[in-house]
Scaffold this active site. Structure first.
Site, short mmCIF file in Angstrom:
data_model
loop_
_atom_site.label_atom_id
_atom_site.label_comp_id
_atom_site.label_asym_id
_atom_site.label_seq_id
_atom_site.Cartn_x
_atom_site.Cartn_y
_atom_site.Cartn_z
N GLU A 193 -0.22 51.04 -24.55
CA GLU A 193 -0.27 51.28 -23.10
C GLU A 193 -0.20 52.78 -22.81
O GLU A 193 0.72 53.45 -23.27
CB GLU A 193 0.92 50.57 -22.43
CG GLU A 193 0.85 50.64 -20.92
CD GLU A 193 2.06 49.99 -20.26
OE1 GLU A 193 3.19 50.19 -20.76
OE2 GLU A 193 1.87 49.32 -19.23
N LYS A 250 19.74 49.43 -10.42
CA LYS A 250 19.47 50.79 -10.87
C LYS A 250 17.98 51.10 -10.74
O LYS A 250 17.15 50.54 -11.45
CB LYS A 250 19.87 50.97 -12.35
CG LYS A 250 19.81 52.43 -12.73
CD LYS A 250 19.72 52.65 -14.23
CE LYS A 250 18.36 53.08 -14.70
NZ LYS A 250 17.79 54.27 -14.09
N GLU A 257 9.83 41.91 -17.09
CA GLU A 257 8.44 42.19 -16.70
C GLU A 257 8.05 43.50 -17.35
O GLU A 257 8.54 44.56 -16.94
CB GLU A 257 8.33 42.30 -15.17
CG GLU A 257 8.69 41.03 -14.43
CD GLU A 257 7.72 39.89 -14.68
OE1 GLU A 257 6.57 40.15 -15.07
OE2 GLU A 257 8.14 38.73 -14.53
P1 NDP Z 1 11.15 52.29 -18.55
O1 NDP Z 1 11.25 51.08 -19.39
O2 NDP Z 1 11.27 53.61 -19.19
O3 NDP Z 1 12.26 52.26 -17.41
C1 NDP Z 1 12.42 51.21 -16.48
C2 NDP Z 1 13.84 51.24 -15.97
O4 NDP Z 1 14.73 50.92 -17.03
C3 NDP Z 1 14.28 52.60 -15.45
O5 NDP Z 1 15.14 52.42 -14.36
C4 NDP Z 1 15.00 53.17 -16.66
O6 NDP Z 1 15.88 54.20 -16.33
C5 NDP Z 1 15.72 51.94 -17.15
N1 NDP Z 1 16.20 51.98 -18.50
C6 NDP Z 1 15.84 52.83 -19.52
N2 NDP Z 1 16.56 52.55 -20.63
C7 NDP Z 1 17.36 51.50 -20.33
C8 NDP Z 1 18.33 50.73 -21.06
N3 NDP Z 1 18.61 50.97 -22.34
N4 NDP Z 1 18.96 49.73 -20.43
C9 NDP Z 1 18.67 49.43 -19.15
N5 NDP Z 1 17.80 50.13 -18.40
C10 NDP Z 1 17.14 51.16 -18.99
O7 NDP Z 1 9.80 52.11 -17.75
P2 NDP Z 1 9.16 53.17 -16.78
O8 NDP Z 1 10.10 53.48 -15.67
O9 NDP Z 1 8.61 54.26 -17.63
O10 NDP Z 1 7.98 52.29 -16.14
C11 NDP Z 1 6.75 52.17 -16.73
C12 NDP Z 1 6.66 50.89 -17.52
O11 NDP Z 1 6.96 49.78 -16.68
C13 NDP Z 1 5.28 50.63 -18.05
O12 NDP Z 1 5.36 50.18 -19.38
C14 NDP Z 1 4.76 49.52 -17.16
O13 NDP Z 1 3.78 48.72 -17.74
C15 NDP Z 1 5.99 48.76 -16.86
N6 NDP Z 1 5.82 47.99 -15.63
C16 NDP Z 1 5.72 46.63 -15.73
C17 NDP Z 1 5.49 45.87 -14.60
C18 NDP Z 1 5.41 44.39 -14.66
O14 NDP Z 1 5.55 43.76 -13.62
N7 NDP Z 1 5.21 43.78 -15.81
C19 NDP Z 1 5.34 46.51 -13.28
C20 NDP Z 1 5.49 47.94 -13.30
C21 NDP Z 1 5.73 48.64 -14.46
P3 NDP Z 1 15.38 55.75 -16.47
O15 NDP Z 1 14.26 55.93 -15.53
O16 NDP Z 1 16.58 56.50 -16.10
O17 NDP Z 1 14.99 55.91 -17.92
#
Ligand code: NDP
Length: 480
Positions: A384, A173, A248
């Protein structure tokens, strides 16, 4: 208007509900395409397709699996311009960055794991000449890969490549904010001859599609990159089901600058580690710590360079910062800048939304922002922000720098600038973060372990770590 489709059992399919969500071009603030608003039914179909595909894919000779993946990597390279343009439009990032970083890295991810699997091996242990042990590493089965919006195809491929290379089948996803390149990638998989059901991409919302993946009983592992709060939710569902988890998560990374650094390199790279991709990289150094006797010099030069950054239409070749990914995210970033002022901070440059003339006049642009005068413990320095916002704080001793750097709930990465070798080693060993860069930033060797400590994550990705995560070890002990 263009419609993105799911990719299930080798076909591009509509969601069962026939409902669609709007996909917004953040540089224009306008809807430009639609994506499936999928639900549990679609996830069930995807998991079923993945289960059917697993026996053949996992039993396929490794060289053949590798060849199919390499073909996909070649097709990404062939479509570099098309994919980079799609990524820039979907995410708001500069086209130049997508062309030079995101898309080349996506094919590199696939190529890396497609070849790494050819060299993957497991251990054997001879026990006092009485028994021989050997370890078998088998794929897990159907796994879930959930990726964020900041580096869409780059992180999508970073997850699915090791999963597929090691013989698993996948339900993936992408973020609903940036689904386009995962959709285009589905088409490339079909063209490359990836067998039906090996990779399934279900588009939609996190709390529907993501949660259905977390809860699915046949999905045995979840590799997730995203925010810490989402990681917590995933763990709450998946851990009691005893799923394997790789998380991550977010970061609040320190960029530590000693007076004995190479000044030009430290300043130029700090501009990148602060504002690349509009600061929307989990590895960005959002807390800059500077040795006090160098503080004024650094701040003056850093602010002058920040002011010269060009915030503009992402499609223009000389744009340094494009649009933030969404209106909601822009408002979140702006609210943190207001919070910083309330907490006593002084904004030295930036701090406001930018209106870009022409087609981007409704876009979500924010000035690169530098804030000083804040205490380490305030929310601005603890939470963050994930945008083009950095704080700068002085320190007096190496010990104080270390304490400030480690004083957050996060522990993803840190950067250290010094020409003193002893100090570089000493501080690197004591930093509580999964990755430390000394005199560089975002220099990535895909063989190295990648991941965070504390609330920045659980587990490590990259190289053999990822192949180990996506396989189950079984020890066979034979009495001699
Ligand atoms: P989110 O946690 O909001 O979303 C990440 C993914 O998870 C999206 O596809 C989202 O879908 C999905 N998601 C949301 N809720 C659920 C759930 N309950 N169960 C399963 N999947 C779910 O992060 P962002 O997309 O806002 O990305 C930014 C964040 O990612 C920042 O905190 C950043 O630091 C972190 N990040 C970490 C990295 C690492 O390697 N440590 C690298 C890059 C980013 P939807 O978009 O539809 O909500």
């Amino acid at each position: 208007m263009q419609k993105i489709l799911n990719y299930i059992h080798g076909h591009l399919t509509e969601p069962n509900s026939r409902n669609y969500l709007d996909d917004i071009n953040p540089a224009e603030g306008k809807v430009y395409c639609q994506l499936p608003d999928s639900d549990r039914k679609d996830v069930n179909q995807a998991a079923h397709a993945a289960r059917l595909a697993f026996p053949e894919w996992s039993a396929m000779p490794v060289k053949k699996r590798s060849d199919i993946l390499l073909k996909i990597a070649d097709l990404i390279d062939r479509d570099l311009e098309k994919l980079a343009l799609a990524e820039s439009i979907d995410n708001g990032k500069p086209l130049k960055l997508a062309t030079e970083l995101d898309i080349p890295r996506a094919s590199a991810n696939i190529r890396f794991f497609a070849t790494a699997i050819l060299h993957f091996s497991s251990e054997a242990h001879l026990s006092d000449n009485e028994a021989v042990n050997y370890t078998i590493r088998s794929p897990l089965g159907v796994v879930g890969c959930i990726s964020p919006w900041n580096l869409p195809l780059y992180l999508f491929t970073w997850k699915i490549a090791p999963a597929l290379a090691s013989g698993n089948t996948v339900v993936a996803k992408p973020s609903e904010l940036t689904p386009m390149t995962a959709f285009l990638f589905s088409e490339l998989c079909m063209e490359a001859g990836l067998p039906a059901g090996v990779l399934n991409v279900v588009h939609g919302l996190g709390d529907k599609v993501g949660q259905a993946i977390n809860e699915h009983t046949e999905i045995t592992a979840i590799s997730f990159t995203g925010g810490t709060a989402t990681g917590r939710k995933i763990a709450a569902t998946a851990a009691p089901m005893f799923k394997k988890l790789s998380l991550e998560l977010g970061g609040k990374n320190a960029n530590i600058i000693f007076a004995d650094c190479d000044v030009e390199q430290a300043i130029n790279t700090s501009i990148k580690s602060s504002f690349s991709n509009q600061g929307e990289i989990c590895l960005c150094g959002s807390r800059i710590l500077v040795e006090r006797n160098f503080y004024n010099t650094f701040v003056e030069a850093f602010v002058a360079k920040t002011k010269r950054l060009r915030i503009n239409d992402p499609l223009q070749a000389d744009t340094d910062l494009g649009a933030l990914v969404s209106e909601a995210h822009m408002n979140k970033v702006l609210s943190y800048i207001e919070l910083a002022k309330l907490e006593g901070g002084t904004v030295l440059t930036g701090g406001k939304r930018v209106v870009v003339e022409g087609r981007c006049s409704e876009g979500y642009f924010v000035e690169p922002t530098v804030i000083v005068g804040l205490d380490q413990n305030c929310r601005t320095n603890q939470e963050e922000i994930f945008g083009p916002v950095v704080t700068i704080m002085p320190f007096d001793t190496e010990q104080e720098a270390l304490e400030l750097a480690n004083a957050t709930a996060y522990g993803l990465s840190a950067t250290v600038w010094t020409e003193n070798l002893k100090r570089a080693h000493n501080i690197s060993h004591q930093l509580k973060s999964g990755i430390v860069w000394v005199n560089c930033w975002l220099y990535r060797d895909l063989r190295t372990p990648f991941g965070g400590m504390k609330q920045s994550g659980v587990g490590r990705e990259g190289g053999l770590e990822a192949l180990r995560f996506f396989t189950e070890a079984k020890n066979v002990c034979i009495r001699l």
